[in-house]
Design a protein around this motif. Structure first.
Motif, short mmCIF file in Angstrom:
data_model
loop_
_atom_site.label_atom_id
_atom_site.label_comp_id
_atom_site.label_asym_id
_atom_site.label_seq_id
_atom_site.Cartn_x
_atom_site.Cartn_y
_atom_site.Cartn_z
N ILE A 1 8.69 4.01 1.90
CA ILE A 1 8.89 2.57 1.07
C ILE A 1 9.93 1.97 0.83
CG2 ILE A 1 8.70 1.84 -1.65
CD1 ILE A 1 6.99 4.54 -2.26
N ASN B 1 3.39 13.62 8.98
CA ASN B 1 3.78 12.55 7.90
C ASN B 1 3.00 12.91 6.74
OD1 ASN B 1 4.86 11.10 10.04
ND2 ASN B 1 2.95 10.05 10.45
N GLY B 2 3.61 12.71 5.47
CA GLY B 2 2.89 12.91 4.21
C GLY B 2 2.67 11.59 3.76
N ALA B 3 3.59 10.70 4.04
CA ALA B 3 3.58 9.21 3.07
C ALA B 3 3.59 8.25 4.09
CB ALA B 3 4.78 9.19 2.35
N TYR B 4 2.82 7.21 3.80
CA TYR B 4 2.87 5.80 4.49
C TYR B 4 2.85 4.57 3.63
CZ TYR B 4 0.68 8.74 8.12
OH TYR B 4 0.48 9.77 8.97
N SER B 5 3.88 3.68 4.02
CA SER B 5 4.04 2.51 3.00
C SER B 5 3.70 1.31 3.76
CB SER B 5 5.38 2.35 2.43
OG SER B 5 5.52 1.02 1.74
N PHE B 6 2.64 0.76 3.35
CA PHE B 6 2.23 -0.79 4.12
C PHE B 6 2.82 -1.92 3.20
CE2 PHE B 6 -1.91 1.09 6.18
CZ PHE B 6 -1.72 2.22 6.16
N PHE C 1 0.83 -1.21 0.01
CA PHE C 1 -0.15 -0.02 0.00
C PHE C 1 0.84 1.19 0.03
CE2 PHE C 1 -4.23 -1.33 2.46
CZ PHE C 1 -3.85 -3.02 2.15
N PHE C 2 0.65 2.32 -0.66
CA PHE C 2 1.08 3.40 -0.60
C PHE C 2 -0.16 4.57 -0.32
CE2 PHE C 2 2.33 7.86 -1.31
CZ PHE C 2 3.17 8.08 -0.64
N LEU C 3 0.09 5.30 1.01
CA LEU C 3 -0.93 6.20 1.20
C LEU C 3 -0.53 7.60 1.56
CD1 LEU C 3 -3.82 6.66 2.32
CD2 LEU C 3 -3.00 6.31 4.70
N ARG D 1 0.24 16.93 4.64
CA ARG D 1 1.07 17.34 5.60
C ARG D 1 1.15 18.69 6.29
NH1 ARG D 1 6.66 16.31 3.00
NH2 ARG D 1 7.22 18.23 3.74
N SER E 1 7.99 11.86 6.16
CA SER E 1 7.51 12.92 5.53
C SER E 1 7.74 12.65 3.70
CB SER E 1 8.43 14.30 5.87
OG SER E 1 8.70 14.15 6.97
N HIS E 2 8.60 11.68 3.74
CA HIS E 2 9.04 11.55 2.18
C HIS E 2 8.81 10.10 1.61
CE1 HIS E 2 10.38 15.77 1.98
NE2 HIS E 2 10.92 15.43 2.84
N ARG E 3 8.04 9.96 0.57
CA ARG E 3 7.49 8.67 0.15
C ARG E 3 8.72 7.67 -0.36
NH1 ARG E 3 7.25 11.07 -4.55
NH2 ARG E 3 7.56 10.08 -6.71
N ALA E 4 9.69 8.14 -0.63
CA ALA E 4 10.89 7.23 -1.20
C ALA E 4 11.40 6.53 0.29
CB ALA E 4 12.00 7.67 -1.65
N THR F 1 -0.96 11.61 2.60
CA THR F 1 -1.83 12.39 3.20
C THR F 1 -1.29 13.78 3.34
OG1 THR F 1 -0.39 11.96 5.40
CG2 THR F 1 -2.18 10.62 4.89
#
Lengths: 153, 84, 153, 84
Positions: C105, C23-28, A28-30, A34, C99-102, A32
Motif C-alpha cells: 500500500i 505474494n499475498g498483497a497487491y495494492s492498485f 484497490f487492495f487485493l 500466499r 508479501s505484506h499489505r502495509a 491472495t
C-alpha cells in the motif's frame, strides 16, 4: 456493494461496477493466498475460509459506511471469498472510488485494516499432510488498527 | 424456551460441531448459561477462560455477563477473526 | 514492468502479469478521466496526454527501482496512457505486489505521488468548444511529495 | 555541429512546433544558447524567465548554465509535469 462468495471474481468486471466519470481515483487492495503462510514453516497447499455470514455482512456494512462518510468516497466495494481456496487465489478485494487520490488510498487501507480485525472470518491452512491448522490473529494487525483511532472517533 | 449456540474456528473444531440448540424452562442470564454449559461439558471452561473469545447475541457483542437471554436468541462464540 | 501506451488495458490481465503465489498483497492505484476537472469550471469532453517518451520511461524506471528496493516489493507495474482519452477512461495504473499489505500500500502511494510530479507527461483538457486547455500542476501534489522525503533519502 | 531542441506542453503550443534543429559552427554553453535563441525569437525570453521550466540535456536535468553543449545533443524544455 458488499459480497461474500465462494466464487472467484474478475478485477475488470468489479471495477466496472464502481466506475463513473465523476471519480478520478480508485484504490484497490487485493489479498491472495500466499504459499509460505504457515507459522510453523510447514508447506501449505491452500486455505479454508470460515465465516459467520450474517454477522460478517453487518460488520462489513458498518466499515463501509464509515469509510464512505469519513473520506467522502463516491463508492466502496468489498468482496470476500469463503470456502476452500488454492495457492495464489484471490481472497479479498476492496475498491474505493473518489475524486481525489489521497482519500481513495487512505480509505482503502482503513477498510482492509478494519476487516482484518473486526469481521467474522476465520482462516485455516490446508497442510500437505491433509490436516487443517487454525491461523492465529497477528498482533501486528491489532497494532496497525490503532493508527485509525484518531480518524474514526 | 430455545437458545441457539453457534461455534466458530477452533471452538467449532474442539466441540466437533457448529451449533447447539439449548432448551430451557425459564429465562436465564448469560452467566448462568455459561455455568450450565460447563457443568455439561468441561471443555466450555477452557473456552470461557480464553479472554480473546468474543460473544455475540443476535449479531451484537455482549459485554455484560448479566445480560438476559430470551427465547429464540442466537448466541455465537467467536475466536479472534483472521480474514482478509 | 513499465508501459506507455495509446491503448486501453484490462485490470485482470495486468494483474495476471504480476501475480504469483509468493505474494499475498497487491495494492492498485487507478487514475481515470474525471468529467469535472476544469479549474475554470468549463465542461470538458476528455483529455489529451502529451509525453516525452524516452525521458518518461527513464524516470518511471528510477521510481520503480526505488519502490522495489525501499519496500522490498516482489513486483511493481506501471502503465500510463497517452493521446486522446474520453471521460471515464483509464489514464494510469500502478500495481505493487508484496508479501505484506502495509508495504504494498505504501509503495503504491509513493509511485503515484512521484509520477505526478516527476515524470514527463502533460495533460490538456479538451473543452466542449473544441479548444485545448493546458492543465496546471497542483501545489498539493508537490506538498504531498514532501511526506516521502525521510523515506527515500 | 547540430543540437536538437524539444518543446513540450505550453512551450510547444506557444512556439507552434515540437522541435528545432540548431546548426552551430562551434561548441557553446547552455547560457550562450539561451541568448542565441532569445535574439532570434523574443518568446524565448518568457520561457527562460519562467522559473518552473526545467531543462533536460540527453535525458538528464541541467542545473548549470555553463554546461557545454555538444554535437548531437538533445535539449528538452519542460514545463511542470501533470501526468497521472
Amino acid at each position: 456493494m458488499i459480497k461474500i462468495t465462494h466464487d472467484n471474481f474478475d478485477l475488470e468486471t468489479e471495477f466496472k461496477c464502481v466506475s463513473s466519470d465523476t471519480n478520478g481515483a480508485y484504490s484497490f487492495f487485493l489479498g491472495t493466498v500466499r504459499s509460505d503462510l504457515s507459522s510453523s514453516n510447514k508447506k501449505i497447499k491452500g486455505i479454508y475460509l470460515e465465516c459467520y455470514e450474517e454477522l460478517a455482512l453487518s460488520q462489513l456494512k458498518k466499515i463501509r459506511s464509515k469509510a464512505l462518510s469519513i473520506w467522502k468516497l463516491n463508492e466502496c466495494l468489498i468482496i470476500h471469498r469463503i470456502g476452500k481456496l488454492d495457492l495464489g487465489e484471490k481472497i479479498v478485494l476492496v475498491i474505493t472510488a473518489s475524486s481525489h487520490r489521497a482519500n481513495a488510498i487512505e480509505a482503502c487501507e482503513f477498510v482492509i485494516d478494519s476487516l482484518k480485525i473486526d469481521v467474522a472470518f476465520w482462516k485455516f491452512h490446508l497442510l500437505n499432510n491433509d490436516k487443517k491448522e487454525t491461523v492465529l490473529q497477528k498482533n501486528l494487525d491489532n497494532a496497525k488498527m490503532l493508527k485509525w483511532k484518531d480518524v474514526i472517533n | 424456551m430455545n437458545i441457539t449456540l453457534k461455534y466458530f474456528s477452533w471452538i467449532r473444531v474442539k466441540l466437533k460441531k457448529s451449533h447447539d440448540l439449548i432448551e430451557l424452562n425459564q429465562t436465564i442470564s448469560f452467566k448462568e448459561l455459561k455455568n450450565n454449559l460447563i457443568s455439561k461439558d468441561p471443555v466450555f471452561q477452557e473456552i470461557f477462560n480464553d479472554k480473546s473469545v468474543k460473544y455475540f447475541l443476535n449479531l451484537t457483542e455482549i459485554n455484560d455477563d448479566n445480560q438476559t437471554l430470551n427465547n429464540g436468541d442466537i448466541l455465537a462464540l467467536l475466536p479472534p477473526v483472521t480474514g482478509g
